[in-house]
Design a protein around this motif. Structure first.
Motif, PDB file in Angstrom:
ATOM      1  N   LEU A  63      92.781 -44.721 -80.335  1.00  0.00           N
ATOM      2  CA  LEU A  63      93.734 -43.882 -81.055  1.00  0.00           C
ATOM      3  C   LEU A  63      95.019 -43.699 -80.254  1.00  0.00           C
ATOM      4  N   GLY A  64      96.110 -44.150 -80.826  1.00  0.00           N
ATOM      5  CA  GLY A  64      97.425 -43.899 -80.245  1.00  0.00           C
ATOM      6  C   GLY A  64      98.050 -42.664 -80.861  1.00  0.00           C
ATOM      7  N   HIS A  77     102.183 -51.048 -89.482  1.00  0.00           N
ATOM      8  CA  HIS A  77     100.960 -51.576 -90.097  1.00  0.00           C
ATOM      9  C   HIS A  77      99.701 -50.983 -89.482  1.00  0.00           C
ATOM     10  N   ALA A  78      99.816 -50.383 -88.294  1.00  0.00           N
ATOM     11  CA  ALA A  78      98.656 -49.809 -87.603  1.00  0.00           C
ATOM     12  C   ALA A  78      98.517 -48.318 -87.836  1.00  0.00           C
ATOM     13  N   ALA A  79      99.390 -47.724 -88.659  1.00  0.00           N
ATOM     14  CA  ALA A  79      99.393 -46.278 -88.857  1.00  0.00           C
ATOM     15  C   ALA A  79      98.108 -45.796 -89.515  1.00  0.00           C
ATOM     16  N   VAL A  93      99.232 -40.684 -85.710  1.00  0.00           N
ATOM     17  CA  VAL A  93      98.094 -41.336 -85.069  1.00  0.00           C
ATOM     18  C   VAL A  93      97.970 -42.747 -85.654  1.00  0.00           C
ATOM     19  N   TYR A  94      97.559 -43.689 -84.807  1.00  0.00           N
ATOM     20  CA  TYR A  94      97.551 -45.094 -85.209  1.00  0.00           C
ATOM     21  C   TYR A  94      96.564 -45.873 -84.367  1.00  0.00           C
ATOM     22  N   ASP A  95      96.287 -47.102 -84.803  1.00  0.00           N
ATOM     23  CA  ASP A  95      95.359 -47.993 -84.100  1.00  0.00           C
ATOM     24  C   ASP A  95      96.075 -48.546 -82.870  1.00  0.00           C
ATOM     25  N   HIS A  98      97.038 -52.276 -81.307  1.00  0.00           N
ATOM     26  CA  HIS A  98      98.236 -53.059 -81.629  1.00  0.00           C
ATOM     27  C   HIS A  98      99.451 -52.632 -80.814  1.00  0.00           C
ATOM     28  N   ASP A  99      99.283 -51.698 -79.873  1.00  0.00           N
ATOM     29  CA  ASP A  99     100.410 -51.180 -79.096  1.00  0.00           C
ATOM     30  C   ASP A  99     100.342 -51.706 -77.669  1.00  0.00           C
TER      31      ASP A  99
END
Length: 480
Positions: A63-64, A77-79, A93-95, A98-99
């Motif tokens: 979780l980012g 796209h990862a949101a 928060v996002y996946d 992908h960061d």
């Protein structure tokens, strides 16, 4: 549910790696929340327990976190969503897989991690560990590989690939255990490090949404699980399925020629792959415990095959014409009266699990079937189970390009000839490489092949009905 859990309940079912598609989510709870990096952006490892139809499955989410409205466009796209996490203002928060700004931290922590064997639990909530003697280079930018369904793999530069296991099971993941046992073998990608944490061993979803421990009172026990593993990235490798499919296409361009005379003949590679497979099986037998399947245990295994056949025929009517042949094969398997050697094997072996490098074949993904509990995947089996899986893969490679093709009747004989040629070449290479000679154990091999084909019938009926004829035609061919 918290706001975050509500977002996850909407987001997780839409991910390719979610194994519970087709069933409603009854409960969802963040069972573990482990901060790895504070500040902006932040990084957490979540263990999410999802209850469906009375059982609990656990998934890993990297979780980012960033202030709401600041998520870069390249991460849109990862949101996952925006929610209040107690910081005084909402957070996006996002996946975080992908960061690259956050995944760089994972590589740094793996480089720093102690060189120790897998832990039995305890210690830090998230533990970063290296294999003894391994060194990890940092400062590399990551990129998520596309196409994976069960897990998420990040490539760091041209050096490493980090496989993040999405569905979590109690115990050391077989991919880590077997690859570590094979460290130094030219037939596997070199392992470097891994990440682990502790998860609950409970499997029952209680009415209040907590993960039960199957009837025991109090807090369910926990055990170590593998979150991710770092291996050498085979940057010059070509996927075995791609090579085989190219060979078949070359044959279809000149179907009047036998496979050995058409351009792109694959038999030499199939033979070398068989030898490499045998070498890996020999190494696993040296490094890990082996056993012998007694006739009584063998009969029990044949009974499990029969049970799968009954399940498949109840769901797929097209399988009914072949029930007699399949039952006869399983009954013959049950009558084998000599002990059957068993050991740790790959467990999900096919052309998509091998790559061809400049120096030869390399085997990947020793995880086994991700939907099967780790405890089951850790059980030893006959090496012929892997052989049967690869033989089934040759049939698929030969036949799948005919699905929906107007030339299918014309090209079907060429497909059968290609599959047979490469099945024979692989088996010869396997025997030459020191493996059990498949030709001398046809009763056992055929039972494993049929069992795999029955599994394929169920899979295709549920997911790719247009491909159903592939395993059905293979069963018919084996019976001929």
């Amino acid at each position: 549910m918290t706001q975050l859990e509500e977002l996850l309940a909407d987001w997780i079912p839409r991910q390719r790696w979610f194994a519970g598609k087709g069933a409603p989510i009854d409960t969802l709870r963040v069972e573990g929340d482990h901060p790895l990096l504070g500040g902006e952006p932040g990084l957490r490892v979540l263990v999410v327990a999802i209850g469906q139809r009375g059982t609990v499955s656990r998934y890993q989410v990297l979780l980012g976190l960033r202030p709401a409205g600041t998520l870069p466009e390249e991460l849109a796209h990862a949101a996952i969503g925006v929610c209040d996490l107690g910081f005084g203002e909402p957070r996006a928060v996002y996946d975080a897989a992908h960061d690259p700004e956050l995944t760089e931290l994972l590589l740094e922590r793996l480089a720093e991690g102690p060189g120790t064997p897998p832990a039995a639990g305890g210690g830090e909530p998230v533990r970063f560990r290296r294999l003894p003697g391994a060194t990890v280079r940092t400062g590399l930018r990551s990129l998520v590989l596309k196409g994976e369904q069960s897990n998420t793999s990040l490539v760091y530069g041209e050096d490493y690939v980090l496989k993040a296991f999405r569905r979590l099971w109690p115990g050391v993941n077989p991919d880590l255990a077997l690859t570590a046992a094979l460290a130094g073998s030219p037939y596997v990608a070199r392992p470097y490090a891994w990440i682990e944490t502790d998860i609950s061993t409970g499997t029952r979803a209680d009415a209040d949404g907590t993960a039960g421990a199957g009837g025991t009172g109090g807090r369910p026990p926990t055990t170590s699980t593998t979150l991710a593993m770092l291996q050498e990235y085979m940057r010059s490798a070509t996927d075995g399925w791609v090579l085989a499919a190219t060979s078949v296409r070359d044959l279809y361009a000149t179907p009047e020629l036998p496979p050995g005379e058409a351009g792109g003949d694959f038999a030499g590679e199939a033979e070398r792959l068989g030898a490499a497979t045998a070498a890996v099986h020999r190494a696993l037998a040296r490094e890990l415990p082996t056993d012998v399947l007694t006739p009584a245990a063998l009969r029990e295994l044949a009974g499990a095959m029969m049970d799968r056949l009954h399940l498949a025929t109840s769901e797929v009517p097209e399988l009914h014409p072949y029930v007699g042949v399949l039952r006869t094969a399983y009954e013959a398997f049950a009558r084998v009266d000599e002990p059957l050697p068993i050991q740790r094997v790959h467990g999900d072996y096919h052309l998509g699990q091998v790559v061809r490098t400049d120096s030869g074949w390399v085997l990947l993904d020793f995880e086994g079937e991700p939907a099967t509990p780790v405890a089951d995947r850790q059980r030893p089996s006959s090496p012929l189970r892997d052989v049967a899986g690869m033989l089934r893969s040759f049939d698929y490679a030969a036949r799948y390009q005919l699905v929906g093709s107007s030339r299918a009747p014309e090209l079907a004989p060429a497909a059968r000839a290609w599959a047979q040629r490469n099945r024979e070449a692989f088996s010869a290479g396997y025997a030459f490489g020191g493996g059990v000679d498949p030709e001398k154990h046809q009763t056992v091999l055929r039972a494993f092949e049929y069992d795999k084909a029955v599994y394929e019938v169920l899979y295709e009926a549920h997911h790719r009905p247009s491909w159903l004829r592939i395993p059905l035609d293979s069963i018919a061919a084996l019976a001929a």
